[in-house]
Design a protein around this motif. Structure first.
Motif, PDB file in Angstrom:
ATOM      1  N   THR A  78      -6.216  10.056   9.024  1.00 26.54           N
ATOM      2  CA  THR A  78      -4.848   9.670   8.658  1.00 26.54           C
ATOM      3  C   THR A  78      -4.636   8.161   8.712  1.00 26.54           C
ATOM      4  OG1 THR A  78      -4.223  10.053  10.958  1.00 26.54           O
ATOM      5  CG2 THR A  78      -3.846  11.853   9.413  1.00 26.54           C
ATOM      6  N   THR A  79      -5.557   7.451   9.347  1.00 29.71           N
ATOM      7  CA  THR A  79      -5.403   6.004   9.521  1.00 29.71           C
ATOM      8  C   THR A  79      -5.234   5.285   8.196  1.00 29.71           C
ATOM      9  OG1 THR A  79      -6.822   6.137  11.461  1.00 29.71           O
ATOM     10  CG2 THR A  79      -6.421   3.952  10.536  1.00 29.71           C
ATOM     11  N   MET A  80      -6.150   5.520   7.292  1.00 29.86           N
ATOM     12  CA  MET A  80      -6.105   4.843   5.997  1.00 29.86           C
ATOM     13  C   MET A  80      -4.793   5.118   5.269  1.00 29.86           C
ATOM     14  SD  MET A  80      -8.903   5.061   2.947  1.00 29.86           S
ATOM     15  CE  MET A  80      -8.916   3.827   1.640  1.00 29.86           C
ATOM     16  N   GLN A  81      -4.405   6.359   5.253  1.00 28.64           N
ATOM     17  CA  GLN A  81      -3.164   6.713   4.557  1.00 28.64           C
ATOM     18  C   GLN A  81      -1.973   6.036   5.206  1.00 28.64           C
ATOM     19  OE1 GLN A  81      -2.671  10.854   3.869  1.00 28.64           O
ATOM     20  NE2 GLN A  81      -0.463  10.703   3.607  1.00 28.64           N
ATOM     21  N   GLN A  82      -1.973   6.014   6.527  1.00 25.86           N
ATOM     22  CA  GLN A  82      -0.872   5.381   7.251  1.00 25.86           C
ATOM     23  C   GLN A  82      -0.774   3.909   6.886  1.00 25.86           C
ATOM     24  OE1 GLN A  82       1.411   6.668   9.299  1.00 25.86           O
ATOM     25  NE2 GLN A  82       0.675   8.702   8.818  1.00 25.86           N
ATOM     26  N   LEU A  83      -1.922   3.231   6.866  1.00 23.61           N
ATOM     27  CA  LEU A  83      -1.949   1.813   6.551  1.00 23.61           C
ATOM     28  C   LEU A  83      -1.404   1.553   5.150  1.00 23.61           C
ATOM     29  CD1 LEU A  83      -5.409   0.900   8.085  1.00 23.61           C
ATOM     30  CD2 LEU A  83      -3.165   0.074   8.833  1.00 23.61           C
ATOM     31  N   GLU A  85       0.534   3.479   3.304  1.00 23.06           N
ATOM     32  CA  GLU A  85       1.953   3.803   3.243  1.00 23.06           C
ATOM     33  C   GLU A  85       2.762   2.691   3.875  1.00 23.06           C
ATOM     34  OE1 GLU A  85       2.062   7.592   5.189  1.00 23.06           O
ATOM     35  OE2 GLU A  85       2.137   8.641   3.271  1.00 23.06           O
ATOM     36  N   ASN A  86       2.188   2.090   4.893  1.00 24.43           N
ATOM     37  CA  ASN A  86       2.844   0.977   5.588  1.00 24.43           C
ATOM     38  C   ASN A  86       3.004  -0.207   4.639  1.00 24.43           C
ATOM     39  OD1 ASN A  86       3.505  -1.204   7.239  1.00 24.43           O
ATOM     40  ND2 ASN A  86       2.557  -0.251   8.982  1.00 24.43           N
ATOM     41  N   GLU A  87       2.102  -0.314   3.673  1.00 20.30           N
ATOM     42  CA  GLU A  87       2.147  -1.423   2.717  1.00 20.30           C
ATOM     43  C   GLU A  87       2.939  -1.067   1.476  1.00 20.30           C
ATOM     44  OE1 GLU A  87      -1.647  -3.064   2.000  1.00 20.30           O
ATOM     45  OE2 GLU A  87      -2.099  -3.365   4.104  1.00 20.30           O
ATOM     46  N   GLY A  88       3.547   0.084   1.482  1.00 18.93           N
ATOM     47  CA  GLY A  88       4.425   0.462   0.375  1.00 18.93           C
ATOM     48  C   GLY A  88       3.801   1.420  -0.612  1.00 18.93           C
ATOM     49  N   ALA A  89       2.597   1.864  -0.332  1.00 21.86           N
ATOM     50  CA  ALA A  89       1.945   2.786  -1.255  1.00 21.86           C
ATOM     51  C   ALA A  89       2.482   4.200  -1.064  1.00 21.86           C
ATOM     52  CB  ALA A  89       0.435   2.758  -1.019  1.00 21.86           C
ATOM     53  N   VAL A  90       2.636   4.908  -2.148  1.00 16.95           N
ATOM     54  CA  VAL A  90       3.106   6.287  -2.082  1.00 16.95           C
ATOM     55  C   VAL A  90       1.898   7.211  -2.199  1.00 16.95           C
ATOM     56  CG1 VAL A  90       4.578   8.025  -3.136  1.00 16.95           C
ATOM     57  CG2 VAL A  90       5.263   5.611  -3.173  1.00 16.95           C
ATOM     58  N   ILE A  91       1.593   7.856  -1.093  1.00 16.38           N
ATOM     59  CA  ILE A  91       0.411   8.718  -1.083  1.00 16.38           C
ATOM     60  C   ILE A  91       0.800  10.183  -0.952  1.00 16.38           C
ATOM     61  CG2 ILE A  91      -1.757   9.208   0.108  1.00 16.38           C
ATOM     62  CD1 ILE A  91      -1.726   6.343   1.101  1.00 16.38           C
ATOM     63  N   GLU A  92       0.164  10.996  -1.768  1.00 11.86           N
ATOM     64  CA  GLU A  92       0.423  12.424  -1.719  1.00 11.86           C
ATOM     65  C   GLU A  92      -0.886  13.166  -1.947  1.00 11.86           C
ATOM     66  OE1 GLU A  92       2.654  15.340  -4.657  1.00 11.86           O
ATOM     67  OE2 GLU A  92       4.017  14.005  -3.583  1.00 11.86           O
ATOM     68  N   ASN A  93      -1.249  13.997  -1.000  1.00 16.60           N
ATOM     69  CA  ASN A  93      -2.511  14.723  -1.123  1.00 16.60           C
ATOM     70  C   ASN A  93      -3.695  13.760  -1.128  1.00 16.60           C
ATOM     71  OD1 ASN A  93      -2.767  17.428  -0.980  1.00 16.60           O
ATOM     72  ND2 ASN A  93      -2.054  17.824  -3.032  1.00 16.60           N
ATOM     73  N   ASP A  94      -3.624  12.746  -0.266  1.00 20.87           N
ATOM     74  CA  ASP A  94      -4.708  11.759  -0.164  1.00 20.87           C
ATOM     75  C   ASP A  94      -4.906  10.999  -1.476  1.00 20.87           C
ATOM     76  OD1 ASP A  94      -5.105  12.640   2.378  1.00 20.87           O
ATOM     77  OD2 ASP A  94      -6.685  14.020   1.835  1.00 20.87           O
ATOM     78  N   ARG A  95      -3.886  10.960  -2.273  1.00 16.73           N
ATOM     79  CA  ARG A  95      -3.997  10.259  -3.554  1.00 16.73           C
ATOM     80  C   ARG A  95      -2.786   9.351  -3.745  1.00 16.73           C
ATOM     81  NH1 ARG A  95      -1.863  11.875  -8.099  1.00 16.73           N
ATOM     82  NH2 ARG A  95      -2.441  10.788 -10.005  1.00 16.73           N
ATOM     83  N   ILE A  96      -3.065   8.099  -4.155  1.00 15.81           N
ATOM     84  CA  ILE A  96      -1.986   7.134  -4.346  1.00 15.81           C
ATOM     85  C   ILE A  96      -1.264   7.415  -5.655  1.00 15.81           C
ATOM     86  CG2 ILE A  96      -1.389   4.709  -4.536  1.00 15.81           C
ATOM     87  CD1 ILE A  96      -3.925   4.034  -3.046  1.00 15.81           C
TER      88      ILE A  96
END
Length: 111
Positions: A78-83, A85-96
């Motif tokens: 979850t670390t990568m996704q959290q990072l 998302e923290n930068e404004g990326a919208v991630i869903e199902n491990d996909r931006i």
DNA sequence: ATTCTGACAGCAA
DNA sequence: TTTGCTGCCAGAA
């Protein structure tokens, strides 16, 4: 001509130049270092990125599908996704979802 | 020197 | 849109 710096060094250099809130693909990096096709090597390089003393924002590097393929290499999946998302990326199902919007091509932007 | 592997990309269905 | 197969380069054993 022989590469003064290792292939890895190039990858680290570019990856470190990725602006905050931006993401790029392995192929884009590979293409920038004039070694398109060796996108797989980029992943290998980032695998050794933890050996670098400097911090490498590898979480901003995903495949061209915007899929967080290397999330498993950040310790917790979850670390990568959290990072991101923290930068404004919208991630869903491990996909931006807004990958195209966040995409940053070094050969174009950095040049 | 040879062989295997890899956080991929591109194309087809 | 996703899923699957093939080709690719550079490094490690």
């Amino acid at each position: 001509m022989k590469t003064e710096y290792s292939f890895f060094e190039r990858v680290y250099e570019i990856t470190a130049k990725i602006p905050y809130g931006k993401v790029t693909s392995y192929g884009a990096i590979a293409r920038y270092i004039a070694t398109a096709g060796s996108a797989r090597m980029v992943g290998w390089a980032l695998n050794n990125c933890h050996t670098r003393e400097e911090y490498i924002p590898a979480h901003r590097v995903v495949n061209r599908n915007g899929l967080l393929t290397g999330k498993h290499h950040f310790g917790n999946s979850t670390t990568m996704q959290q990072l991101l998302e923290n930068e404004g990326a919208v991630i869903e199902n491990d996909r931006i979802i807004n990958f195209r919007e966040k995409f940053w091509d070094p050969s174009t932007e950095l040049d």
